[in-house]
Design a protein around this motif. Structure first.
Motif, short mmCIF file in Angstrom:
data_model
loop_
_atom_site.label_atom_id
_atom_site.label_comp_id
_atom_site.label_asym_id
_atom_site.label_seq_id
_atom_site.Cartn_x
_atom_site.Cartn_y
_atom_site.Cartn_z
N TRP A 159 39.84 40.45 47.59
CA TRP A 159 40.38 39.13 47.87
C TRP A 159 41.73 38.89 47.20
O TRP A 159 42.57 38.15 47.72
CB TRP A 159 39.37 38.03 47.53
CG TRP A 159 38.28 38.07 48.54
CD1 TRP A 159 37.00 38.47 48.36
CD2 TRP A 159 38.42 37.76 49.94
NE1 TRP A 159 36.32 38.42 49.54
CE2 TRP A 159 37.16 37.98 50.54
CE3 TRP A 159 39.47 37.33 50.74
CZ2 TRP A 159 36.93 37.79 51.90
CZ3 TRP A 159 39.23 37.12 52.09
CH2 TRP A 159 37.99 37.35 52.66
N THR A 160 41.98 39.54 46.09
CA THR A 160 43.31 39.47 45.47
C THR A 160 44.34 40.13 46.37
O THR A 160 45.44 39.60 46.57
CB THR A 160 43.29 40.12 44.07
OG1 THR A 160 42.30 39.45 43.27
CG2 THR A 160 44.64 40.02 43.39
N VAL B 189 43.18 33.74 38.59
CA VAL B 189 42.70 35.04 39.06
C VAL B 189 41.96 35.75 37.94
O VAL B 189 40.86 36.29 38.15
CB VAL B 189 43.87 35.90 39.60
CG1 VAL B 189 43.43 37.34 39.85
CG2 VAL B 189 44.43 35.29 40.88
N LEU C 284 38.04 36.68 38.11
CA LEU C 284 37.65 38.09 37.99
C LEU C 284 36.78 38.31 36.74
O LEU C 284 35.81 39.06 36.79
CB LEU C 284 38.87 38.99 37.96
CG LEU C 284 39.60 39.21 39.28
CD1 LEU C 284 40.83 40.08 39.09
CD2 LEU C 284 38.68 39.80 40.33
N PHE D 44 45.03 37.78 49.17
CA PHE D 44 45.92 36.71 48.71
C PHE D 44 47.37 37.19 48.70
O PHE D 44 48.26 36.51 49.19
CB PHE D 44 45.51 36.24 47.32
CG PHE D 44 46.41 35.19 46.74
CD1 PHE D 44 46.23 33.85 47.05
CD2 PHE D 44 47.45 35.53 45.88
CE1 PHE D 44 47.07 32.87 46.53
CE2 PHE D 44 48.28 34.56 45.34
CZ PHE D 44 48.10 33.23 45.67
N MET E 98 38.95 42.24 43.77
CA MET E 98 40.23 42.90 44.08
C MET E 98 40.53 42.86 45.58
O MET E 98 41.69 42.72 45.99
CB MET E 98 40.23 44.34 43.58
CG MET E 98 40.27 44.44 42.06
SD MET E 98 41.56 43.44 41.26
CE MET E 98 43.02 44.22 41.90
N LEU F 222 51.42 35.59 43.14
CA LEU F 222 50.35 35.98 42.23
C LEU F 222 50.75 35.77 40.77
O LEU F 222 49.91 35.63 39.91
CB LEU F 222 49.97 37.45 42.47
CG LEU F 222 48.69 37.94 41.83
CD1 LEU F 222 47.48 37.14 42.30
CD2 LEU F 222 48.48 39.42 42.15
#
Length: 158
Positions: free
Chosen positions: A98-99, A120, A124, A102, A96, A111
């Motif tokens: 790194w999300t 993603v 994950l 991003f 999360m 996204l």
């Protein structure tokens, strides 16, 4: 600034620190195994290619130590379910982080574009599974350590 040595930390603090280092090592290995997918991710958020695997794993160091302390040490829950939850939550927290990075670089719309949500979700999901599995060995080690110091501590736990 003088950092306290590991030997001056309490047992719970040492185990939390060890869990963070362990989580970082496992995250580094996972990032290396998923480097095909994560290499593209690292490139699009601007991470240097030579050290991107270690950088991608770095949130696991802090998250792992904090989550281990909260789930295991603070509660005295030296159980396999607590170890699995530690691994799962550490992996998800790292993913999360790194999300969010991003999204901060490319916006929320990116996204949802094309295969990005699938990638993603896949990353994950794979890291969550790996995290759950890698939480078990450190739970085993902690249980063994606790049983050597106090047999009653782990006698009635899973």
């Amino acid at each position: 600034m003088d950092l306290p040595s590991v030997s001056r930390l309490s047992s719970s603090q040492r185990w939390s620190f060890l869990a963070g280092v362990y989580a970082f090592g496992c995250a580094t290995l996972t990032a290396r195994l998923l480097s095909g997918m994560l290499g593209l991710f690292a490139e699009v958020i601007g991470l240097p290619p030579g050290v991107s695997v270690a950088i991608l794993a770095s949130p696991a160091l802090v998250a792992g130590a904090g989550i281990w302390w909260a789930l295991v040490e603070r509660r005295g829950a030296y159980t396999y379910p607590a170890g699995a939850a530690f691994g799962l939550l550490t992996a998800l927290a790292t993913g999360m982080a790194w999300t969010v990075r991003f999204v901060s670089v490319w916006s929320l719309e990116m996204l949802t574009a094309g295969p990005v949500p699938l990638l993603v979700g896949l990353v994950l999901g794979m890291t969550a599974l790996a995290g759950t599995l890698v939480g078990l060995p450190i739970a085993y080690a902690r249980r063994r350590s606790a049983s050597r110091t106090s047999p009653a501590t782990t006698a009635n736990s899973l």
